[in-house]
Design an enzyme around this catalytic site. Structure first.
Site, short mmCIF file in Angstrom:
data_model
loop_
_atom_site.label_atom_id
_atom_site.label_comp_id
_atom_site.label_asym_id
_atom_site.label_seq_id
_atom_site.Cartn_x
_atom_site.Cartn_y
_atom_site.Cartn_z
N PRO A 173 4.75 7.96 1.11
CA PRO A 173 5.00 7.41 -0.15
C PRO A 173 6.61 6.91 -0.15
O PRO A 173 7.43 7.43 0.36
CB PRO A 173 4.83 8.24 -1.38
CG PRO A 173 4.19 9.39 -0.43
CD PRO A 173 4.52 9.56 0.69
N ASN A 174 6.71 5.90 -1.05
CA ASN A 174 7.97 5.28 -1.31
C ASN A 174 8.83 4.45 -0.02
O ASN A 174 9.90 4.72 0.12
CB ASN A 174 8.70 6.20 -1.88
CG ASN A 174 8.22 6.78 -3.22
OD1 ASN A 174 7.66 5.86 -4.17
ND2 ASN A 174 8.43 7.92 -3.34
N ARG A 175 7.95 4.37 1.02
CA ARG A 175 8.56 3.85 2.12
C ARG A 175 9.34 4.77 2.92
O ARG A 175 10.21 4.45 3.77
CB ARG A 175 9.15 2.64 1.92
CG ARG A 175 8.54 1.43 1.48
CD ARG A 175 7.30 1.25 2.46
NE ARG A 175 6.39 0.03 1.97
CZ ARG A 175 5.22 -0.11 1.40
NH1 ARG A 175 4.78 1.15 1.41
NH2 ARG A 175 4.48 -1.13 1.34
N MET A 176 9.12 6.32 2.61
CA MET A 176 9.91 7.09 3.00
C MET A 176 9.07 7.99 4.34
O MET A 176 9.04 8.91 4.16
CB MET A 176 10.54 8.19 2.04
CG MET A 176 11.45 7.68 1.07
SD MET A 176 13.23 6.94 1.84
CE MET A 176 14.00 8.56 2.08
N LYS B 72 0.88 -1.21 0.10
CA LYS B 72 0.11 0.10 0.05
C LYS B 72 0.93 1.04 0.13
O LYS B 72 2.01 1.23 0.73
CB LYS B 72 -0.83 -0.27 1.12
CG LYS B 72 -1.80 0.97 1.39
CD LYS B 72 -2.53 0.76 2.75
CE LYS B 72 -3.37 2.19 3.12
NZ LYS B 72 -4.11 2.22 4.13
#
Ligand SMILES: Cc1cc2nc3c(=O)[nH]c(=O)nc-3n(C[C@H](O)[C@H](O)[C@H](O)COP(=O)(O)O)c2cc1C
Length: 215
Positions: free
Chosen positions: A191-194, A10
């Site tokens: 977003p982007n696991r950041m 997700k």
């Protein structure tokens, strides 16, 4: 039997957590997040939190309990002092609380020391509970192995009879813990696991140090 979950993924995009939005005191930020979660239709049981403690067997164990109060002093929940968690806390009162509000893509992790709440405060809270819950506190030796559901139901019936027409007082083995925090971490999915992770750590002078952690 198996199911491949490797493509469950997700993207977290709802919000950000920036230092400029962090008050000096983490309880203030907790309150902002909690009030938001509590009024959101994306969160069910906003006050359900996981508590983990190191058991007498040396293993950590998590379980869900309900947060019943928070204030600058800490976080309060109620339980059976003779339960597995009660014995764990009696042996080592370093515990961890955590909230995960999936709909808001938020997590809060609190490390602190658990202390038994003053008896009069546990009495006051116990009195506010419905009769059924009060009787349940007498009828269940929480965490003990029972022979059957029937045994539990019979225990409850016997306490119903015992207390018929009388005030159901708090059993001494049931009460609250106040968890005094020394570290509170706020996690906001990005977003982007950041993701944003901001940790507050209590300092010797009782101020809170604010640091950003890598996601
Ligand atoms: C949503 C939810 C709320 C719960 N609230 C409490 C609670 O406030 N106090 C409590 O002792 N157990 C509560 N429980 C049950 C605990 O998760 C746990 O089963 C119980 O406290 C026994 O834990 P222990 O044997 O590890 O001590 C709750 C469980 C769920 C799923």
């Amino acid at each position: 039997m198996s199911k491949d979950l490797s493509n469950y993924r997700k993207s977290y995009e709802r919000q950000e957590l920036l230092e400029s939005n962090c008050p000096e005191n983490p309880i203030e930020l907790f309150q902002i997040w909690f009030l938001n979660a509590d009024s959101s239709n994306l969160v069910d049981e906003s006050n359900a939190m996981t508590i983990s403690a190191i058991g007498l067997d040396g293993f950590p164990k998590n379980r869900v309990v309900l947060l019943k109060k928070y204030s600058p002093d800490g976080f309060i929940f109620y339980t059976n002092y003779n339960s597995e968690k009660g014995n764990a806390i009696a042996n080592n009162n370093n515990i961890c609380l955590s909230f995960f509000w999936a709909g808001l893509e938020q997590q809060i992790i609190i490390k602190g020391k658990a202390e038994k709440l003053a008896e009069n405060l546990s009495d006051d809270y116990f009195k506010s509970r419905p009769d059924g819950s009060r009787l349940g506190a007498w009828a269940s030796n929480q965490s003990v192995v029972v022979s059957s559901r029937k045994e539990l139901d019979e225990n409850l019936s016997s306490f119903e009879k015992k207390f018929e027409g009388k005030e159901i007082l708090r059993p001494k083995h049931w009460g609250g813990y106040l968890v005094k925090p020394f570290s509170i971490e706020f996690w906001q999915g990005r977003p982007n696991r950041m993701h944003d992770r901001i940790r507050y750590s209590l300092q010797k002078d009782f101020s809170w140090k604010i640091e950003r952690l890598a996601p």
